[in-house]
Motif scaffolding. Structure first.
Motif, PDB file in Angstrom:
ATOM      1  N   LYS A  27      -8.532   3.967   3.701  1.00 16.17           N
ATOM      2  CA  LYS A  27      -8.423   5.017   4.412  1.00 16.17           C
ATOM      3  C   LYS A  27      -8.185   6.560   3.330  1.00 16.17           C
ATOM      4  O   LYS A  27      -7.975   7.449   3.823  1.00 16.17           O
ATOM      5  N   MET A  69       0.382   4.140   1.359  1.00 16.50           N
ATOM      6  CA  MET A  69       0.439   4.780   2.783  1.00 16.50           C
ATOM      7  C   MET A  69       1.473   3.876   3.494  1.00 16.50           C
ATOM      8  O   MET A  69       2.120   2.977   3.281  1.00 16.50           O
ATOM      9  N   CYS A  84       1.407   3.380   7.295  1.00 16.48           N
ATOM     10  CA  CYS A  84       0.896   3.553   8.820  1.00 16.48           C
ATOM     11  C   CYS A  84       1.830   2.923   9.590  1.00 16.48           C
ATOM     12  O   CYS A  84       2.477   1.988   9.414  1.00 16.48           O
ATOM     13  N   LEU A 116       1.603  -5.009   7.209  1.00 12.59           N
ATOM     14  CA  LEU A 116       2.364  -5.388   6.070  1.00 12.59           C
ATOM     15  C   LEU A 116       3.855  -5.231   6.118  1.00 12.59           C
ATOM     16  O   LEU A 116       4.653  -5.695   5.238  1.00 12.59           O
ATOM     17  N   CYS A 131       1.283  -0.746  10.780  1.00 18.89           N
ATOM     18  CA  CYS A 131       0.835  -1.723   9.640  1.00 18.89           C
ATOM     19  C   CYS A 131       1.520  -2.997   9.628  1.00 18.89           C
ATOM     20  O   CYS A 131       2.585  -3.230   9.517  1.00 18.89           O
ATOM     21  N   CYS A 137       0.942  -1.010   0.132  1.00 17.26           N
ATOM     22  CA  CYS A 137       0.040  -0.213  -0.038  1.00 17.26           C
ATOM     23  C   CYS A 137       0.704   1.472   0.031  1.00 17.26           C
ATOM     24  O   CYS A 137       1.884   1.449   0.629  1.00 17.26           O
TER      25      CYS A 137
END
Ligand code: SF4
Length: 365
Positions: free
Chosen positions: A172, A91, A93, A98, A96, A89
């Motif tokens: 998001k 973004m 965060c 991932l 996250c 992704c």
């Protein structure tokens, strides 16, 4: 303003050119350098601190496109099915999960999605009595790459008119143009991950503000989409009650609660292996402040009384606004359910049935 996305190279896996989606994506990324690679080339730039998020890899995916969300028998799980359309992704965060998958860098879009939908359609058709709740937001954000992947062109058409399935786009972002221009709205839920405004700005790097997310939700709601919200992860931070109240007040300003199919809640949890990655990639983060215990699933969690306090507070605030919002907990025990929400589905089957009923109420069969 859209989530800031910069793709500066495309890795084109051998075999991707068999699929029309791959050439459509290349057209949408006109001018970005393309490099052909073999399927087993593990490519990552030397500096991996950004997980190579500026690279898009087009993959003819050989793995499972459709599988149950990996719950655990120790907690009550919602019975969700993952529709795997890509990974990673743009973004970033701080929490996250991932980030733990460093062997899978770069953004990845699975270009054989349309071909796999034929097989998935057969599975759905074999179980007409079931309700399949599918979502694409497990290994990527459902809409962050939509302008490139065109998921909102492909997927709603597939779900239109299906009696036993819904698809949730969990995001998001405020990237809803694709959905708003789609003529297919039946069986589609658009949902947003929410947090307090401070956590959104301090920990959800590259994601639009809570206000922008809710403005996007309003547009979808006004265009006839069912909407959902996920307060996940709920994070302890100074004045967290005030922060989450501000978000609920914004929901009141933008959202008609009658259009909400469900609201989930889950407190911050993470696998131990993620902690050093978070420390390294996000040295300024506050999410690891405070005490955590090992949960029954091996993940680090807040102590049970704290989780109960957080959920009970959120429930009280949400129910002051809307009494019947499909509120549920993600991966919690029956005891935590009862102590915080005042009832429990007791086991995963019970929660599945509860959410299936919400689907039947929102989508006329
Ligand atoms: S939006 Fe979701 S997938 Fe993207 S970085 Fe944040 S948590 Fe990870």
């Amino acid at each position: 303003m859209k989530a800031d996305i910069r793709i500066d190279r495309v890795l084109f896996e051998e075999g991707a050119d068999d699929y029309e989606l791959a050439s459509l994506i290349l057209k949408r990324l006109n001018g970005v350098p393309v490099e052909k690679i073999s399927q087993d080339t593990p490519r990552q730039r030397d500096d991996s601190s950004n997980m190579d998020k500026e690279t898009l890899r087009l993959v003819p995916f050989k793995g499972e496109f459709f599988k149950p969300c990996p719950g655990t028998k120790n907690y009550i799980c919602c019975g969700y099915q993952i529709l795997n359309v890509g990974t990673n992704c743009p973004m970033d965060c701080s929490y996250c999960i991932l980030q733990a998958y460093f062997n899978q860098p770069s953004l990845r879009i699975f270009v054989n999605l349309e071909q796999e939908l034929v097989r998935i359609g057969r599975i759905l058709d074999e179980h007409p009595e079931s309700v399949f709740r599918l979502g694409t937001g497990e290994f990527t954000d459902s809409l962050a790459l939509d302008h490139i992947a065109g998921w909102s062109k492909i997927l709603p058409r597939f779900f239109e008119g299906r009696k036993n399935a819904v698809l949730e786009f969990k995001t998001k972002t405020d990237r809803v143009e694709g959905l708003l221009s789609s003529p297919y709205r039946d069986r589609i839920i658009v949902s947003w991950s929410l947090n307090s405004p401070d956590m959104a700005s301090g920990e959800e790097h590259g994601a639009p503000s809570i206000r922008k997310r809710l403005q996007a939700a309003k547009r979808c709601m006004e265009e006839g989409y069912a909407v959902g919200f996920h307060f996940d992860p709920l994070i302890l931070h100074p004045k967290w009650k005030d922060g989450y109240m501000r978000t609920i007040e914004m929901m009141d300003r933008y959202i008609d609660p009658q259009r909400i199919i469900w609201i989930s809640m889950g407190c911050l949890r993470y696998i131990p292996a993620l902690k050093p990655v978070i420390r390294r990639r996000h040295p300024g983060t506050h999410i690891l402040d405070g005490e955590f215990i090992h949960g029954l699933d091996g993940k680090m969690r807040y102590f049970k009384p704290i989780r109960i306090e957080v959920y009970a507070f959120m429930r009280e605030q949400i129910e002051k606004w809307r009494n019947n919002s499909g509120l549920y907990l993600c991966m919690e025990s029956s005891e935590v359910w009862t102590e915080s929400l005042g009832w429990s589905p007791k086991r995963s089957r019970g929660l599945s049935n509860y959410l299936d009923r919400r689907v039947r109420e929102f989508f006329i069969n």
